[in-house]
Scaffold this motif. Structure first.
Motif, mmCIF file in Angstrom:
data_model
loop_
_atom_site.group_PDB
_atom_site.id
_atom_site.type_symbol
_atom_site.label_atom_id
_atom_site.label_comp_id
_atom_site.label_asym_id
_atom_site.label_seq_id
_atom_site.Cartn_x
_atom_site.Cartn_y
_atom_site.Cartn_z
ATOM 1 N N SER A 111 -0.833 11.466 -36.027
ATOM 2 C CA SER A 111 -0.284 10.275 -36.688
ATOM 3 C C SER A 111 -0.017 9.112 -35.739
ATOM 4 C CB SER A 111 1.004 10.638 -37.422
ATOM 5 O OG SER A 111 1.965 11.155 -36.509
ATOM 6 N N VAL A 112 0.000 9.380 -34.440
ATOM 7 C CA VAL A 112 0.233 8.292 -33.472
ATOM 8 C C VAL A 112 -1.041 7.939 -32.724
ATOM 9 C CG1 VAL A 112 2.681 8.823 -33.200
ATOM 10 C CG2 VAL A 112 1.000 9.934 -31.702
ATOM 11 N N GLY A 113 -2.189 8.445 -33.230
ATOM 12 C CA GLY A 113 -3.472 8.062 -32.668
ATOM 13 C C GLY A 113 -3.967 8.897 -31.510
ATOM 14 N N GLU A 114 -3.261 9.926 -31.140
ATOM 15 C CA GLU A 114 -3.728 10.775 -30.048
ATOM 16 C C GLU A 114 -4.843 11.687 -30.556
ATOM 17 O OE1 GLU A 114 0.262 11.399 -27.366
ATOM 18 O OE2 GLU A 114 0.062 12.586 -29.198
ATOM 19 N N LYS A 115 -5.869 11.847 -29.698
ATOM 20 C CA LYS A 115 -7.048 12.602 -30.100
ATOM 21 C C LYS A 115 -7.103 13.951 -29.373
ATOM 22 C CE LYS A 115 -9.806 8.498 -31.160
ATOM 23 N NZ LYS A 115 -9.774 8.725 -32.611
ATOM 24 N N PHE A 116 -7.520 14.964 -30.123
ATOM 25 C CA PHE A 116 -7.663 16.315 -29.581
ATOM 26 C C PHE A 116 -8.964 16.925 -30.101
ATOM 27 C CE2 PHE A 116 -3.176 15.370 -29.986
ATOM 28 C CZ PHE A 116 -2.639 15.786 -28.774
ATOM 29 N N ARG A 117 -9.391 17.956 -29.407
ATOM 30 C CA ARG A 117 -10.522 18.741 -29.888
ATOM 31 C C ARG A 117 -9.979 20.038 -30.491
ATOM 32 N NH1 ARG A 117 -15.178 15.777 -30.532
ATOM 33 N NH2 ARG A 117 -15.231 14.214 -28.845
ATOM 34 N N GLN A 118 -10.553 20.419 -31.620
ATOM 35 C CA GLN A 118 -10.030 21.572 -32.366
ATOM 36 C C GLN A 118 -10.995 22.766 -32.255
ATOM 37 O OE1 GLN A 118 -9.884 21.624 -36.819
ATOM 38 N NE2 GLN A 118 -7.662 21.629 -36.493
ATOM 39 N N VAL A 119 -10.422 23.937 -31.830
ATOM 40 C CA VAL A 119 -11.181 25.180 -31.796
ATOM 41 C C VAL A 119 -10.773 26.014 -33.013
ATOM 42 C CG1 VAL A 119 -11.694 27.302 -30.523
ATOM 43 C CG2 VAL A 119 -11.287 25.173 -29.281
ATOM 44 N N ARG A 120 -11.679 26.201 -33.937
ATOM 45 C CA ARG A 120 -11.409 26.998 -35.128
ATOM 46 C C ARG A 120 -12.083 28.356 -34.966
ATOM 47 N NH1 ARG A 120 -13.433 22.279 -39.280
ATOM 48 N NH2 ARG A 120 -11.795 20.726 -38.809
ATOM 49 N N TYR A 121 -11.329 29.421 -35.230
ATOM 50 C CA TYR A 121 -11.886 30.757 -35.028
ATOM 51 C C TYR A 121 -11.248 31.742 -35.992
ATOM 52 C CZ TYR A 121 -7.643 31.174 -32.136
ATOM 53 O OH TYR A 121 -6.351 31.156 -31.684
ATOM 54 N N THR A 122 -11.919 32.860 -36.160
ATOM 55 C CA THR A 122 -11.449 33.955 -37.010
ATOM 56 C C THR A 122 -11.295 35.200 -36.147
ATOM 57 O OG1 THR A 122 -12.583 33.076 -38.962
ATOM 58 C CG2 THR A 122 -11.955 35.408 -39.007
ATOM 59 N N ILE A 123 -10.140 35.867 -36.287
ATOM 60 C CA ILE A 123 -9.921 37.136 -35.590
ATOM 61 C C ILE A 123 -10.023 38.253 -36.621
ATOM 62 C CG2 ILE A 123 -8.339 38.530 -34.212
ATOM 63 C CD1 ILE A 123 -7.097 35.994 -33.167
ATOM 64 N N THR A 124 -10.906 39.215 -36.343
ATOM 65 C CA THR A 124 -11.164 40.325 -37.250
ATOM 66 C C THR A 124 -10.850 41.643 -36.547
ATOM 67 O OG1 THR A 124 -12.887 39.120 -38.436
ATOM 68 C CG2 THR A 124 -12.929 41.522 -38.606
ATOM 69 N N MET A 125 -10.216 42.541 -37.270
ATOM 70 C CA MET A 125 -9.913 43.868 -36.728
ATOM 71 C C MET A 125 -10.501 44.926 -37.653
ATOM 72 S SD MET A 125 -7.948 46.829 -37.037
ATOM 73 C CE MET A 125 -6.649 46.372 -38.158
ATOM 74 N N LEU A 126 -11.220 45.879 -37.057
ATOM 75 C CA LEU A 126 -11.761 47.000 -37.804
ATOM 76 C C LEU A 126 -11.231 48.277 -37.171
ATOM 77 C CD1 LEU A 126 -13.673 48.049 -40.025
ATOM 78 C CD2 LEU A 126 -15.488 48.120 -38.293
ATOM 79 N N SER A 127 -10.528 49.093 -37.961
ATOM 80 C CA SER A 127 -9.968 50.348 -37.465
ATOM 81 C C SER A 127 -10.921 51.478 -37.774
ATOM 82 C CB SER A 127 -8.610 50.618 -38.123
ATOM 83 O OG SER A 127 -8.170 51.915 -37.809
ATOM 84 N N CYS A 128 -11.157 52.329 -36.745
ATOM 85 C CA CYS A 128 -12.027 53.487 -36.958
ATOM 86 C C CYS A 128 -11.268 54.782 -36.741
ATOM 87 C CB CYS A 128 -13.239 53.425 -36.036
ATOM 88 S SG CYS A 128 -12.844 53.541 -34.295
ATOM 89 N N GLY A 129 -9.951 54.731 -36.816
ATOM 90 C CA GLY A 129 -9.158 55.950 -36.738
ATOM 91 C C GLY A 129 -8.512 56.164 -35.396
#
Length: 610
Positions: A566-584
């Motif tokens: 809102s004050v004009g500062e610029k950033f780069r955004q890292v969007r990611y998904t964390i996935t967990m698969l349990s195998c016992g």
């Protein structure tokens, strides 16, 4: 009849039970998965000490003069080896108070310090000697070509109450011991399996073919070993092939055989007084081995009888030999040379050091099963492990779980396998577990298709502020987004008490803002754990780090989505998904950016630190 030849894709599964007092090894060739063999030949300085040869003592001795190492039964009888060092893997402040005060633990630390080695180095030395002997025995049984030409799949058992830190040390020791060394036959695989699970697989596998076993039956397995006593409960899902699921969360405690061993030794020392010190170490060991380990410890029942212990002549004054008789008033009666006579109360008091704790663990497990199964009691309690072969433990449980109107609406059988089977259940079960992870074993062997998580695992994140959802202490002003946020919030991917065999992965989406490029394009995500019965919604002091996922961001910084506040500062955004698969037995964590894996970590499912 000639033995069949090994096929090109055959392998050996080797199960190692690294125990507190004794260790054992079992193995199986994939071409004959129904034949689980035991290592039973051990080098020994004294042949009479190998009467129970299904295992060998977990002891190692460093000769101060020659620097040679001896281990197991091959330790010279007249020296004091390093024993109980497995227990030193647990941080001292996590040991029960009685363990911290134990003379044996204190002595183990002193002897460890005298070696000038780290604990992991000592464990590696012992495992190296055990491993080398195992390979020698495999070659003796199967031949050089068969053994050297086949890959190894090694399964090492660990107590259910160990945390991941102790497991990591064991893996390091296994690597130092040469178990993972390169071989022409291919890579050696090393995995861990919880001791009670291995024990359960072995004893339940012995039940295959019995007409009274049917789907829906529940068995409580009590693995009473040298250091720990672990409880685990399985429901039968299928009889042929045998398939089971863990139906309630298992429990464990450090209340194993070493407590009764130490109590008996103290009783004898007190009875003999200064006479104990007159005895050579060889005589002390021989007396305890013959009179206790292979005598009273296994045979004691709570009957009103005396127990006589033969003491070497060197302990007594040559001019006035006496028999020391101890009744409830601790009176001394001279009778004849070379013996001590203990009354029922003395021996019962030794076992009662741990018996109430073991009964409490079993009682809690039976209650949990009954609640889970809505009033249906377990079919049987199975006793395995060295202390599990104790006659007194069996008799006391038989009395407690017989059907009466006051204590037990329906009787629960208490089963104690005969011979060496309960003592070797863990290493045999490790092989069965290893086989179940292969196509050969999953078709013919026993398989655990569901386990219960002892811990909760998750990721900490920040969320937009909502007065109705979050606590004021987590309110945080984010200078990047120029907005109020709720910090320290938890996404729990796997909660304690839940089934660890999810068919579908669990995923959550996140983002981070950066004002400048990441160093080498890397950032780290922490996988957190909690042992609370119900994990907290926010990160508290009970939530600690379990593992770290290193993320390698391949997208150039200038190509990342741009965010302007809102004050004009610029950033780069890292969007990611964390996935967990349990195998016992483990969890596979993966980080995705634009559908591509940029970070992953396989996390061994640890047990509670309690």
């Amino acid at each position: 009849m000639p033995r069949p030849s090994l096929a090109a894709d055959d392998f050996f599964v080797i199960g190692i039970d690294f125990g507190t007092t004794y260790s054992g090894v079992a193995w199986c060739w994939s071409g004959q998965p129904e034949n689980v063999e035991l290592i039973t030949r051990w080098k020994s300085k004294l042949s009479s000490f190998t009467s129970d040869n299904a295992k060998t003592p977990t002891t190692i001795y460093y000769d101060p003069v020659s620097t040679d190492k001896s281990w197991g039964y091959d330790v010279p009888i007249d020296v004091e080896p390093l024993s109980w060092f497995k227990l030193l893997l647990i941080d001292n402040d996590r040991l029960p108070l009685e363990f911290q005060k134990s003379g044996q633990i204190r002595r183990a630390r002193e002897l460890l310090k005298a070696t000038g080695k780290t604990l992991v180095q000592v464990i590696a030395d012992y495992l190296r000697l055990l491993w080398q002997h195992t390979i020698e025995e495999l070659i003796r049984d199967r031949g050089d070509a068969a053994v050297n030409g086949s890959p190894f799949k090694v399964w090492i058992t660990v107590p259910a109450i160990w945390n991941s830190k102790a497991q990591s040390k064991m893996l390091e020791a296994a690597r130092m011991a040469g178990i993972l060394d390169k071989r022409t036959a291919g890579k050696t695989e090393v995995e861990f399996v919880a001791e009670p699970e291995a024990a359960a697989l072995a004893v339940l596998n012995d039940f295959k073919g019995r007409p009274d076993i049917k789907p829906g039956d529940v068995f409580v397995v009590c693995d009473a070993g040298g250091g720990t006593v672990d409880l685990i409960s399985y429901e039968i899902l299928s009889v042929d092939p045998l398939m089971v699921r863990e139906c309630v969360e298992g429990k464990g405690k450090m209340c194993g055989a070493i407590f009764v061993d130490e109590a008996f030794t103290s009783l004898v020392k007190n009875a003999l007084g200064g006479k104990w010190e007159r005895m050579a170490i060889k005589s002390q060991k021989t007396m305890l081995h013959n009179e206790w380990e292979n005598g009273i410890k296994k045979l004691y029942s709570d009957g009103n009888r005396e127990w006589t212990v033969t003491v070497p002549p060197e302990a007594f004054d040559s001019k006035l030999p006496k028999l020391h008789r101890f009744d409830d008033k601790k009176s001394e009666v001279p009778l004849k040379a070379g013996q001590l006579v203990f009354q029922r109360g003395h021996i019962r008091g030794i076992f009662d050091v741990v018996l109430p704790q073991i009964r409490s663990l079993i009682r809690d497990q039976v209650t949990a099963v009954t609640e889970e199964k809505k009033g249906i009691t377990p079919k049987a309690i199975l006793l395995v492990g060295g202390l599990g072969a104790c006659n007194y433990l069996y008799q006391e449980l038989r009395i407690e779980y017989r059907a009466t109107s006051k204590t037990q609406a329906k009787a629960v059988d208490v089963l104690q396998p005969s011979g060496a089977r309960p003592w070797t259940a863990i290493c045999r079960g490790a092989v069965i577990r290893g086989l179940s992870a292969t196509p050969v074993g999953s078709e013919k062997g026993s398989l655990v298709v569901a386990r219960v998580s002892r811990l909760s695992y998750g990721i900490v994140f920040m969320s937009g502020w909502d007065d109705s959802l979050y606590e004021q202490q987590d309110k945080y002003w984010c200078t990047q987004e120029m907005a109020w946020k709720a910090d320290n919030q938890m996404h729990w991917y796997l909660e304690r008490g839940s089934d660890m065999h999810h068919k579908d992965p669990v995923s959550f989406r996140y983002y981070q803002l950066y004002s400048r490029p990441l160093s080498n394009g890397l950032f780290q995500i922490d996988v957190l754990k909690d042992d609370s019965a119900s994990p907290p919604r926010r990160k508290t002091d009970s939530v600690t780090a379990e593992a770290h996922i290193t993320v390698h961001l391949e997208t150039p910084f200038e190509e990342l989505p741009e965010y302007t506040n809102s004050v004009g500062e610029k950033f780069r955004q890292v969007r990611y998904t964390i996935t967990m698969l349990s195998c016992g037995t483990s969890m596979q964590w993966k980080v995705f950016v634009n559908g591509k894996v940029v970070g992953s970590e396989n996390v061994v499912v640890a047990q509670s630190d309690d």
